[in-house]
Scaffold this active site. Sequence first.
Site, PDB file in Angstrom:
ATOM      1  N   LYS A   1     -53.072  -1.346 -24.798  1.00 35.08           N
ATOM      2  CA  LYS A   1     -53.589  -2.354 -24.235  1.00 35.08           C
ATOM      3  C   LYS A   1     -55.296  -2.547 -24.368  1.00 35.08           C
ATOM      4  CE  LYS A   1     -53.594  -5.045 -19.850  1.00 35.08           C
ATOM      5  NZ  LYS A   1     -53.111  -4.906 -18.388  1.00 35.08           N
TER       6      LYS A   1
ATOM      7  N   SER B   1     -49.858  -6.417 -13.087  1.00 36.68           N
ATOM      8  CA  SER B   1     -49.942  -6.658 -14.564  1.00 36.68           C
ATOM      9  C   SER B   1     -49.114  -5.979 -15.457  1.00 36.68           C
ATOM     10  CB  SER B   1     -51.246  -6.341 -14.944  1.00 36.68           C
ATOM     11  OG  SER B   1     -52.135  -7.444 -14.422  1.00 36.68           O
TER      12      SER B   1
ATOM     13  N   SER C   1     -51.286  -9.260 -16.802  1.00 37.35           N
ATOM     14  CA  SER C   1     -52.247  -9.193 -17.812  1.00 37.35           C
ATOM     15  C   SER C   1     -51.678  -8.314 -19.207  1.00 37.35           C
ATOM     16  CB  SER C   1     -53.492  -8.652 -17.719  1.00 37.35           C
ATOM     17  OG  SER C   1     -53.630  -7.155 -17.033  1.00 37.35           O
TER      18      SER C   1
END
Length: 479
Positions: free
Chosen positions: A91, A190, A166
């Site tokens: 990520k 997230s 996220s």
Amino acid sequence: MTTSEEQSQGREQERTRVHVFRDDALGDLDAVGLAAAIRRGEVSPAEVARDAAARVRDADARLDAVQVHLDVPAPQGDGGGAFAGVPTLVKDNTDVAGLPTGHGSAAFVPRPARRHAAFTRQLLSTGVTVLGKTRLPEFGFSPTTEFEAGPPVRNPWNTGHSAGGSSGGSAALVAAGAVPVAHANDGGGSIRIPAACCGLVGLKPTRGRTVPNAQGRQLPIDIVVDGLVSRTVRDSAAFLAAAELHHRNPKLPALGLVEGPADRRLRIGLLVDSPNGARTDDATRAAVTETARRLERLGHTVTSVELAVDPRFTEDFLTYWGLLSFLIGATGRTMGAEFDRHRMDGLSRGLRATYVANWRRTPGVLRRLRRTREAYAAAFRGLDVILSPVLAHTTPPLGHLSPSVPYATLIERILAYVAFTPVNNVVGTPSISLPAASTTADGLPVGVMFSGRPGAERTLLELAFELEADQPFPSLKDA
């Protein structure tokens, strides 16, 4: 909702499913299965990296999930580790040496990282091959991976819908079959939110189970923990076992490798509506209550439970969320010399303004948030696990939670959606999102969430194994 927003959502809802499963070196194997095939010599790490990179590019062309591609992917470990040769992505809020870390923001131009983040080193210790970095909303603040400028990350189950946030880029790629697992982290949901949106397993570990997050450990209350999203329970279990070989927190019970269900029957609390008053929609309520019935059929005891957090919890968490945005605005030049907080998106700016208007409340906010662990512990008296929704309603169309929506409307929508996950971040307890047994009437996944006591990942994983064995999770390959 404005007419233009309705028209935009209407166009998005016309889109279709996307998956890249094919007859190549990856097949439809999960990470555990792929690592075993590599060890047996049935496929080579180089073949797997090549074919996975092709899948990632194919999926990204339709899902817009990748921030950075590595042009020449190659095995990066020494051949060891439980996931040796398994392709993955990191990520883009976590440093990978030599790659820029953009945090999903247009407020600065990122520089290549000089060294790996601590979690990147832990992830690499499992033997994975990193193919690039996945997209996230600005600074991970949003429950959808959308932007004021640039395309959103699309949900592979229906590309007109949100992939969550996220860790939306990671979840979209794993669900679509581009890679078996991908890095995710969780500061308010997230990991679990995109797992729910994309029909994946998303385990938020106990605070400290994986190496401390560099951003989280600087906060007054560390709410951030790293992990991954996967398509199978055994991949999530194998990752935590492998990660523990790199970092073992002596303050938590040892986990080891969880390989299947336990014989022990559990006392499970059922929480259907959120502590913040947000009502769960009918499809989500049906998924959770049906899961409760399955658990009873399997011999577990299910009883209703209340989580009596402070009535100000949602307002306090929102203020704390605003503090994070304020701190980023104040310290952003550490990420890039050209950092300009005025270029942060509408959600970030609105959160910052929320904090500026309420900063005097900070001591009380922190005190009450820390006391949440008392309400959480009280809810678990006589229980082993709590079952709840992940989100108060099903995956919204793209545009509904866009940072371009006026802040007052946007934050109201977010709070009516992200109504269950933040408590585990504040308390630091483990929580796992699992796909419900069936999808919605329009074919979208629904997530159900199991939360445990501190250090209780084994209990959550054993229960997850049992549900997966009872009825396999829906897959895009078979949809």
